[in-house]
Design an enzyme around this catalytic site. Sequence first.
Site, short mmCIF file in Angstrom:
data_model
loop_
_atom_site.label_atom_id
_atom_site.label_comp_id
_atom_site.label_asym_id
_atom_site.label_seq_id
_atom_site.Cartn_x
_atom_site.Cartn_y
_atom_site.Cartn_z
N THR A 192 8.48 -2.35 -3.50
CA THR A 192 8.72 -1.99 -5.21
C THR A 192 7.20 -1.50 -5.51
O THR A 192 7.07 -0.48 -6.08
CB THR A 192 8.77 -3.51 -5.75
N ASP A 193 6.26 -1.99 -4.67
CA ASP A 193 5.03 -1.22 -4.96
C ASP A 193 5.08 0.32 -4.67
O ASP A 193 4.70 1.17 -5.32
CB ASP A 193 3.80 -1.60 -4.18
#
Length: 421
Positions: A192-193
């Site tokens: 997600t980062d």
Amino acid sequence: MPVSSESKPSASGPLSHLTVLDLSRILAGPWTTQILADLGARVIKVESISGDDTRRWGPPFLTREAEDASIEGSDAAYFTCCNRNKESVCVDFSKPEGAELIRKLAGSADILVENFKVGGLKKYGLDYASLQKVNPRLVYCSITGFGQTGPYASRAGYDFLIQGMGGLMSITGHPETEERRAEPLKTGVAITDEFTGMYAATSILAAIASREQTGEGQHIDCSLFDCQVAMLANQGSNWLVGKRTPKPMGNNHPNLVPYRAYPVQDGHVIIACGNDRQYRSLCDVLELKALGEDPRFLTNADRVANRAELESLLEERLAHFPRERIINLLEIAGVPCGPINTIPEVFEDPQVIAREMVVPMKRADGFEIPTVAFPAKFSGTPANYRSAPPRLGDRTHALLAEDLALDQATIENLVKSGVVA
């Protein structure tokens, strides 16, 4: 040969005309700015006096004998994955003198990236509203867990948390059986980062393109939560359109069969049939021609409806094949397939080697740091590798003298007062 760091590497590439002020740390923000740096932008990484937290997120560290980050040069491997091609500058902008230095740098920057909590930079006069008055052309990107608005805006957000709240962990992992409940599972990297970094970099470049037309910069509000929801892709659409709640399916695909990892004699092989021809070719290779013509499995929709019966038959047959033999046969037949590689096997793969996906770099102090290349190949303006992930504060004094024209006495006073290091 390793790429060696210079005191101030010269930039080339499609973004070499841009300067980025990077006030971010950890992964999503630095991932964003490394993308811009690889494409030629000058990235000034502003760190606290103690440095980006990920310099200590180890082991492993650069020095093999290091057990912690107290040894000179022993930055963690984690830090090196997303901080190539940057200049490290240590400024404590919680002090007025430090904040003023950042404002001066922002006055001539094209882009600023930060990932502080919502409103966290306002007290220093480093928020978008303040800096927009100093530099109306500034493209200012804020990366947060949940965005600048909404009921969760004030919450801190880390990748693991967002994978859970954003639905990814509800569809990742082994399926539930009578013997075992489904256990939520995150991905093996902070995906997600990373995707937030990619969305942020894309948005920044769009804002730069807009600035070329309007002459004005703008504020970009980019959140991990929003990006994770967007990355649900077909699983999100399956719910929105069909009101079907996706669940963990292990290595199965919700919309395609056969499309998973199958056990073979000496491991596993991935088979990914995206159309009916590939399925029939798979059956031919397995000498199961009748299965390819079975009315229960003729179309993909048929195979999804009769998944359990088909998978059982394929598993039974594939169990008789060694991994390399079945992969070779399927490749000849044009059926997408492949092994499940360990990380060492990935970097030993001839395709990875041929595509030059590992870039060895040498820091100015002699440390050699292998890094992973920018993945896209440009015919005219390729990514370039100018400098290794930097030592903490490696450009502080030079930047103050060259960019801000401060004399040596002023710089020494800033060091003594703890404003810079």
